[in-house]
Design an enzyme around this catalytic site. Structure first.
Site, PDB file in Angstrom:
ATOM      1  N   HIS A   1      -7.549   0.987  -6.242  1.00 55.07           N
ATOM      2  CA  HIS A   1      -7.742   0.050  -5.122  1.00 55.07           C
ATOM      3  C   HIS A   1      -8.393  -1.223  -5.697  1.00 55.07           C
ATOM      4  O   HIS A   1      -9.569  -1.483  -5.446  1.00 55.07           O
ATOM      5  CB  HIS A   1      -8.622   0.717  -4.061  1.00 55.07           C
ATOM      6  CG  HIS A   1      -8.572   0.066  -2.720  1.00 55.07           C
ATOM      7  ND1 HIS A   1      -7.755  -1.014  -2.425  1.00 55.07           N
ATOM      8  CD2 HIS A   1      -9.251   0.339  -1.567  1.00 55.07           C
ATOM      9  CE1 HIS A   1      -7.940  -1.364  -1.166  1.00 55.07           C
ATOM     10  NE2 HIS A   1      -8.833  -0.565  -0.623  1.00 55.07           N
TER      11      HIS A   1
ATOM     12  N   ASP B   1     -17.666   6.995  -0.996  1.00 52.40           N
ATOM     13  CA  ASP B   1     -16.388   6.895  -0.285  1.00 52.40           C
ATOM     14  C   ASP B   1     -16.119   8.269   0.324  1.00 52.40           C
ATOM     15  O   ASP B   1     -16.804   9.251  -0.002  1.00 52.40           O
ATOM     16  CB  ASP B   1     -15.275   6.477  -1.270  1.00 52.40           C
ATOM     17  CG  ASP B   1     -13.919   6.275  -0.587  1.00 52.40           C
ATOM     18  OD1 ASP B   1     -13.887   6.126   0.657  1.00 52.40           O
ATOM     19  OD2 ASP B   1     -12.893   6.265  -1.294  1.00 52.40           O
TER      20      ASP B   1
ATOM     21  N   ARG C   1     -13.961  -8.993   1.793  1.00 51.36           N
ATOM     22  CA  ARG C   1     -12.546  -8.733   1.477  1.00 51.36           C
ATOM     23  C   ARG C   1     -11.719  -9.985   1.783  1.00 51.36           C
ATOM     24  O   ARG C   1     -10.817 -10.351   1.033  1.00 51.36           O
ATOM     25  CB  ARG C   1     -12.012  -7.536   2.295  1.00 51.36           C
ATOM     26  CG  ARG C   1     -12.666  -6.188   2.028  1.00 51.36           C
ATOM     27  CD  ARG C   1     -12.365  -5.640   0.648  1.00 51.36           C
ATOM     28  NE  ARG C   1     -10.942  -5.552   0.355  1.00 51.36           N
ATOM     29  CZ  ARG C   1     -10.127  -4.558   0.724  1.00 51.36           C
ATOM     30  NH1 ARG C   1     -10.613  -3.535   1.389  1.00 51.36           N
ATOM     31  NH2 ARG C   1      -8.841  -4.565   0.409  1.00 51.36           N
TER      32      ARG C   1
ATOM     33  N   ARG D   1       0.877  -1.188   0.000  1.00 49.80           N
ATOM     34  CA  ARG D   1       0.000   0.000   0.000  1.00 49.80           C
ATOM     35  C   ARG D   1       0.902   1.222   0.000  1.00 49.80           C
ATOM     36  O   ARG D   1       1.719   1.380   0.912  1.00 49.80           O
ATOM     37  CB  ARG D   1      -0.918   0.005   1.221  1.00 49.80           C
ATOM     38  CG  ARG D   1      -1.679   1.299   1.395  1.00 49.80           C
ATOM     39  CD  ARG D   1      -2.765   1.237   2.439  1.00 49.80           C
ATOM     40  NE  ARG D   1      -3.914   0.483   1.978  1.00 49.80           N
ATOM     41  CZ  ARG D   1      -5.123   0.522   2.548  1.00 49.80           C
ATOM     42  NH1 ARG D   1      -5.340   1.275   3.610  1.00 49.80           N
ATOM     43  NH2 ARG D   1      -6.119  -0.201   2.068  1.00 49.80           N
TER      44      ARG D   1
ATOM     45  N   CYS E   1     -16.645   1.504   0.924  1.00 43.57           N
ATOM     46  CA  CYS E   1     -15.447   0.681   1.145  1.00 43.57           C
ATOM     47  C   CYS E   1     -14.979   0.721   2.589  1.00 43.57           C
ATOM     48  O   CYS E   1     -14.333  -0.212   3.062  1.00 43.57           O
ATOM     49  CB  CYS E   1     -14.322   1.153   0.226  1.00 43.57           C
ATOM     50  SG  CYS E   1     -13.930   2.907   0.459  1.00 43.57           S
TER      51      CYS E   1
ATOM     52  N   GLN F   1     -10.292  -3.933  -3.512  1.00 42.76           N
ATOM     53  CA  GLN F   1     -11.577  -3.439  -3.019  1.00 42.76           C
ATOM     54  C   GLN F   1     -12.651  -3.602  -4.103  1.00 42.76           C
ATOM     55  O   GLN F   1     -13.735  -4.134  -3.840  1.00 42.76           O
ATOM     56  CB  GLN F   1     -11.432  -1.951  -2.648  1.00 42.76           C
ATOM     57  CG  GLN F   1     -12.716  -1.321  -2.172  1.00 42.76           C
ATOM     58  CD  GLN F   1     -13.111  -1.804  -0.794  1.00 42.76           C
ATOM     59  OE1 GLN F   1     -12.337  -1.746   0.134  1.00 42.76           O
ATOM     60  NE2 GLN F   1     -14.341  -2.289  -0.644  1.00 42.76           N
TER      61      GLN F   1
HETATM   62  N1   CP Z   1     -11.425  -0.407   2.522  1.00 44.01           N
HETATM   63  C1   CP Z   1     -10.134  -0.494   2.906  1.00 44.01           C
HETATM   64  O1   CP Z   1      -9.224  -0.741   2.114  1.00 44.01           O
HETATM   65  O2   CP Z   1      -9.949  -0.316   4.240  1.00 44.01           O
HETATM   66  P1   CP Z   1      -8.543  -0.185   4.963  1.00 44.01           P
HETATM   67  O3   CP Z   1      -7.981   1.154   4.606  1.00 44.01           O
HETATM   68  O4   CP Z   1      -8.885  -0.287   6.431  1.00 44.01           O
HETATM   69  O5   CP Z   1      -7.653  -1.295   4.501  1.00 44.01           O
HETATM   70  N1  NVA Z   2     -10.340   6.733  -0.824  1.00 37.19           N
HETATM   71  C1  NVA Z   2      -9.946   6.224   0.470  1.00 37.19           C
HETATM   72  C2  NVA Z   2     -10.131   4.751   0.517  1.00 37.19           C
HETATM   73  C3  NVA Z   2      -9.745   4.081   1.800  1.00 37.19           C
HETATM   74  C4  NVA Z   2      -9.926   2.599   1.758  1.00 37.19           C
HETATM   75  C5  NVA Z   2      -8.502   6.620   0.745  1.00 37.19           C
HETATM   76  O1  NVA Z   2      -7.674   6.499  -0.170  1.00 37.19           O
HETATM   77  O2  NVA Z   2      -8.206   7.045   1.859  1.00 37.19           O
END
Ligand code: CP
Ligand code: NVA
Length: 310
Positions: free
Chosen positions: A133, A226, A294, A106, A266, A136
């Protein structure tokens, strides 16, 4: 001996529809076995490393639990391993690949994940970047299909920021032939180049985008949102709160969607901003089933990448 090219999962775009279907098939099968209490240690002896530049609950824990339930193990690598700091990225990646079988990364910049993967001799999975993502979005389409029994005839209305989650969700819908509409203020929409790619990947008729959330949710069977301020954008939070004020998913908006519509997010959610408590905790919300999936979808990804099938 010539080495087989390694397959990464960095975007939904990189997957063919039949590959997404195969990941879903594996995930369904493993979920059914898990429900029956069966243990499927097909990844025994395999090791997954996780490297996260941003916080995570769902992605991190679902991947780690998935690996354990498949008989493998995982290593969550902290900052002290020095990703991009102690040594050249290429040295870091090439060494790490000699210890583990798969890596979940990540990162802030998508280009960093691409560069990382370019040196990797084991599969790299994108666990979220500012651009996309994919894990997701795959779990989301899997959840929609599970909930309705079919993807046919569904319409997904995404309300809010044209961000990483929206981009991947739109691409997954394009690949699987699901209608996708978004209500997004000007200035927060997809780049024209991305819209062209969506069309090339199957979004027939182009991307439908409006600044009217009520119009977007008409006939929608899925209303998705989101956060307005993603991780790393905190300095823009005040401006974003103003720009997205008319894009909240609340009870009034949900009432204008199809009668059988579900609400998805999400998570993590910023309650009171993009969604009200009444919607996210209400009868149409399937956010917990979505989050739960997930785990099952990550199993599908891991088995598909590491074993090619179940
Ligand atoms: N939806 C998602 O990816 O959550 P996290 O940021 O907690 O991994
Ligand atoms: N758009 C959000 C998604 C988190 C899972 C972010 O990038 O923070």
């Amino acid at each position: 001996m010539e080495r087989k090219p390694v397959r990464h999962l960095l975007t939904v775009e990189s997957l063919r529809p039949e590959e997404i279907r195969e990941i879903f098939r594996i995930a369904h099968e493993l979920k059914a076995r898990w429900r029956r209490g069966e243990y499927t240690p097909v990844l025994a002896g395999r090791v997954m490393a996780l490297l996260f530049e941003k916080p995570s609950l769902r992605t991190r824990v679902s991947f780690q639990s998935a690996m354990v339930q498949l008989g493998g193990s995982s290593l969550f690598l902290g900052e002290e391993t020095g990703l991009g700091k102690r040594e050249k990225l290429s040295d870091f990646v090439r060494v790490l690949c000699r210890y583990v079988d798969v890596i979940v990364l990540r990162a802030f910049e998508h280009a960093k994940v691409e560069e990382f993967a370019s040196y990797a001799t084991v599969s790299v999975i994108n666990g979220l970047t500012d651009y996309s993502h994919p894990c997701q979005a795959l779990a989301d389409l899997f959840t929609i299909e599970e909930h309705f029994g079919t993807l046919e005839g569904q319409k997904v209305a995404f309300i809010g920021d044209g961000n990483n989650v929206a981009r991947s969700l739109a691409m997954a819908c394009a690949k699987l032939g699901v209608r996708f509409v978004m209500a997004t203020p000007p200035g927060y929409r997809f780049a024209d180049e991305y819209v062209r790619r969506l069309v090339a990947c199957g979004m027939t008729g182009g991307l439908q985008v409006t600044d009217d959330p009520a119009k977007a949710v008409r006939d929608a069977t899925v209303v998705y949102t989101d956060v307005w301020t993603s991780m790393g954008q905190e300095a823009e939070a005040d401006r974003r709160r103003r720009d997205f004020a008319a894009y909240q998913v609340n009870e009034i908006l949900m009432a204008q969607a199809a009668p059988n519509a579900v609400f998805m997010h999400c998570m993590p959610a910023h309650r009171g901003e993009e969604v009200t408590d009444g919607v996210i905790d209400g009868p149409q919300s399937i956010v917990l089933e979505q989050a739960a999936n997930r785990l099952h979808l990550q199993k599908g990804i891991l088995v598909w990448l590491l074993k090619g099938g179940l």
